[in-house]
Design a protein around this motif. Structure first.
Motif: not given
Ligand SMILES: Cc1ncc(COP(=O)(O)O)c(C=O)c1O
Length: 372
Positions: A56-60, A83-87, A128-130, A154-159, A178-180, A183-185, A190-192
């Motif tokens: 459902s999203n990158g945080s999930a 980094t964003i808080i999710s990791p 790792v968070v790019h 590997e958190d490639a959410a933005e990559m 990955f996150s979708f 604002n992603k490429h 919402e999605g991941g």
């Molecule tokens: C590096 C990184 N990790 C995780 C996330 C979380 O992804 P989401 O917003 O889909 O939950 C983001 C969101 O932009 C992010 O930039």
């Protein structure tokens, strides 16, 4: 009234509408449906992985990964503070503890030279968070994971589409995400997605995404706790259409970053993104900059907002998050480069929907506002 330039506008110019209509006309709108499988296969193969698990999203995705790797109390996971808080949340929720490292002030990614000193007998993984458009320097990390037998998340959410020494980001981790977000490429609203080459890990992720319904056992009888972190067929339909255009999206983002670089090259008092390193070209997920002082950053953001130009501040460091300090984590830790970036950094409108005219307009305002 002057025009408005939002910080992000997605580009939905391909088969999105056609595939969505197909979902509606066939009635396949939930997480069952052919687009899920097609999107998982197409995206995982695009990033050179065997398996994809759409969520459902990158945080999930990060929550599932931390659980799938069986992180828990007593474990440590090395990750960037910037980094964003999710990791960090995904690790903390398992009972494990993040061990933080500072950032490289040029690439804004984690300073890999600080990692080895933080490894202890409790270290289970490096996460790792790019960040923002350039990948982390992966070779030293891969060496450390091998030397100390650590898992690599590997958190490639933005990559999306980014490469490190020619190899796709998202293909380095034992497991990668990955996150979708729009604002992603590429976006699904919402999605991941979780990607891996490990079949067992993939199956665990599928289980955890779906309330841990046992695929072999009796329905509604559970051996463990999972989440409903499923992606819908409609989101996957959009994702597949977006993926068909990913090369165009990457080129467009590159053009946006390059034009900003050119127009802002004489900007004083702000550090612009590094266009390339020895191992990668910037893909400009966002066009970011760091002011010399906090005051300069505040003045610029305020002035741009008065011109109806959207900006976003940088991430706020994990060791300065009130929620984590209240939990007794990271007390008295200091990471000067990350702290400066968090206070003095922001990004300009960077969405795929930007026109050349928008970029010229924003750049002109930025140049004018820099003398305030
Ligand atoms: C590096 C990184 N990790 C995780 C996330 C979380 O992804 P989401 O917003 O889909 O939950 C983001 C969101 O932009 C992010 O930039």
């Amino acid at each position: 009234m002057s025009r408005m330039v939002p910080v992000n506008t997605p580009l939905l110019a391909g088969n999105e509408k056609k595939y969505l209509l197909e979902c509606i006309e066939t009635g396949w709108i939930s997480s069952e449906g052919e687009f899920i499988k097609k999107f998982e296969q197409a995206f995982s193969s695009y990033v050179d992985r065997k398996y994809g698990v759409a969520v459902s999203n990158g945080s999930a995705a990060l929550d599932i990964v931390a659980q799938a790797l069986k992180l828990g109390k007593g474990d440590e996971v090395i990750m960037p503070t910037f980094t964003i808080i999710s990791p960090a949340v995904s690790v903390i929720r398992t009972g494990a503890v993040p061990v933080l490292v500072d950032s490289d002030p040029d690439t804004w990614n984690m300073d890999v030279s600080q990692i080895e000193a933080k490894i202890t007998a409790r270290t289970k993984a490096i996460l790792v968070v790019h960040i923002y458009g350039l990948p982390v320097d992966m070779d030293p990390i891969l060496d450390l994971c091998k030397k100390y037998n650590l898992k690599l998340i590997e958190d490639a959410a933005e990559m999306h589409g980014q490469t490190y020494k020619g190899k796709k980001c998202g293909s380095f981790g034992d497991i990668s995400i990955f996150s979708f977000y729009p604002n992603k490429h590429i976006t699904t609203g919402e999605g991941g997605m979780i990607v891996t080459n490990d079949e067992q890990l993939k199956e665990r992720c599928e289980l955890l995404r779906n309330l841990a319904f046992d695929p072999k056992g009796r329905r509604f009888v559970h051996e463990e706790i999972g989440w409903n972190y499923r992606m819908t067929n409609m989101q996957a339909a959009i994702g597949l259409a977006q993926l068909e255009n990913i090369t165009d999206h990457i080129e467009k983002k590159h053009a946006i970053g390059s034009l900003y670089n050119e127009r802002l090259k004489n900007l004083k008092g702000f550090k612009l993104p590094v266009a390339s390193t020895s191992y990668a070209e910037n893909i400009y997920w966002v066009y970011a900059m760091v002011a010399d002082t906090e005051e300069k950053c505040r003045t610029m953001v305020k002035a741009l907002s008065e011109h109806r130009i959207g900006t976003r501040p940088f991430f706020w460091c994990m060791h300065e998050q009130p929620v984590f300090l209240k939990m007794g984590l990271f007390r008295d830790q200091k990471f000067p480069h990350s702290e400066k970036m968090a206070r003095n950094g922001f990004y300009l409108p960077s969405g795929l929907g930007l026109t050349t005219d928008d970029i010229e307009y924003v750049s002109e305002r930025v140049m004018n506002c820099s003398t305030l």
